[in-house]
Design an enzyme around this catalytic site. Sequence first.
Site, short mmCIF file in Angstrom:
data_model
loop_
_atom_site.label_atom_id
_atom_site.label_comp_id
_atom_site.label_asym_id
_atom_site.label_seq_id
_atom_site.Cartn_x
_atom_site.Cartn_y
_atom_site.Cartn_z
N PHE A 22 0.79 -1.22 -0.04
CA PHE A 22 0.15 -0.15 0.17
C PHE A 22 0.85 1.34 -0.06
CE2 PHE A 22 -2.10 2.78 3.53
CZ PHE A 22 -2.39 3.77 2.69
N ASP A 42 10.20 -6.53 -3.55
CA ASP A 42 8.90 -6.98 -2.75
C ASP A 42 8.71 -8.65 -2.80
OD1 ASP A 42 6.34 -7.78 -1.81
OD2 ASP A 42 6.15 -5.37 -1.78
N THR A 46 2.60 -9.73 1.28
CA THR A 46 1.34 -9.14 1.76
C THR A 46 1.52 -8.13 0.24
OG1 THR A 46 2.86 -7.44 2.81
CG2 THR A 46 1.64 -9.22 3.92
N GLY A 47 2.26 -7.65 -0.30
CA GLY A 47 2.23 -6.58 -1.43
C GLY A 47 1.46 -7.41 -2.65
N TYR A 155 4.69 -7.00 17.27
CA TYR A 155 4.80 -5.80 15.97
C TYR A 155 5.33 -4.77 16.72
CZ TYR A 155 3.57 -2.17 13.09
OH TYR A 155 3.53 -1.23 11.93
N VAL A 199 -8.85 -0.48 9.48
CA VAL A 199 -10.23 -0.48 9.75
C VAL A 199 -10.79 0.52 8.63
CG1 VAL A 199 -9.65 1.87 11.06
CG2 VAL A 199 -11.94 0.82 11.59
N ARG A 283 -9.74 -5.68 21.15
CA ARG A 283 -8.58 -6.56 20.84
C ARG A 283 -7.73 -6.35 21.56
NH1 ARG A 283 -7.36 -5.33 14.33
NH2 ARG A 283 -6.58 -3.56 15.29
N ASP A 286 -4.12 -3.73 21.64
CA ASP A 286 -4.68 -2.26 21.01
C ASP A 286 -4.32 -1.13 21.94
OD1 ASP A 286 -5.19 -2.94 18.31
OD2 ASP A 286 -7.39 -2.83 18.54
#
Length: 325
Positions: A22, A42, A46-47, A155, A199, A283, A286
């Site tokens: 993205f 890449d 995920t790309g 993460y 989201v 979650r 978060d």
Amino acid sequence: MGYKDVKFPENSLFLITGGAGFIGSNLCEALLRMGYSVRCLDDLSTGKLENIQPFFENENFEFIEGTIVDFNTCNTACKDVDYVSNQAAWGSVPRSIEMPLKYEEINIKGTLNMMEAARQNNVKKFVYASSSSVYGDEPNLPKKEGIEGNVLSPYALTKKVAEEYGRLYSNLYGLETIGLRYFNVFGRRQDPYGYYAAVIPKFVKALLNDEAPIFNGDGSQSRDFTYIENVIEANLKAMISSSDVQGEAFNIAYGGQVSLIELFEELKGLLNKDVSPIFGPERVGDVKHSNADISKAQTMLGYNPSYDFYAGIRLVTDWYKSNLK
């Protein structure tokens, strides 16, 4: 656009890792439009190839399919490169809690591989993606660099480690690194599919399908939503920044605060939908509220974001209406 006056030497070569993702694909696109040469690395985990497909017709674009987990691939990708923007990483707090070893491998080892390859190839500037998640359980708002709490997920820890390596590589080896702590970036080409989707694309997709989006919690949690054009500006201005700011990390956001309920109501209005959300459990890992103090980036990078949440959300909603099948 806040970066229209940014200039690099004419024959500059840029390496964008995670360039089919993205943020990475938007950076590739911006630099190609400015007339520069771009190399994209890449592994497509995920790309998506479709994100960069239009660039293959541009003679200034080169694609390497490979992973930052492999040092030789990183070293090859950095050959003759002037500027690196390291966007290759796995995102998502919940997924990192489920897969900590994978995050260690990609986000920590991969980032270190890239810094070392950049050092060995005499790259001028190494800009890398960090995250607002490094603030962890620090409760005070707005979030300010130098006042961090305990991280709440693997993460977040990987991003904290990346910043420490960035500082170390600047101080020890003279590689000019700059970390960009992104706050909830959104924009065109952000993937709305999958369990770990962000989201905004997730809500837009649900509303376009007349489905009820699911909130993690009561919707009162707030975010400093940051439109992609602001992030492009931050990356380019970091690349031309003074050597005095090497080793630093900066908040990259607009400096606003919007709750998920407010976001939902705005999207309902823009898409002309009348749907009620479903509220689920919060979650694990978060952060409840997020809002950035961007004064350090404004002062030291000349960062001056042009798009507030409302301008960005209108643009991205139009994009999804045209592009979501």
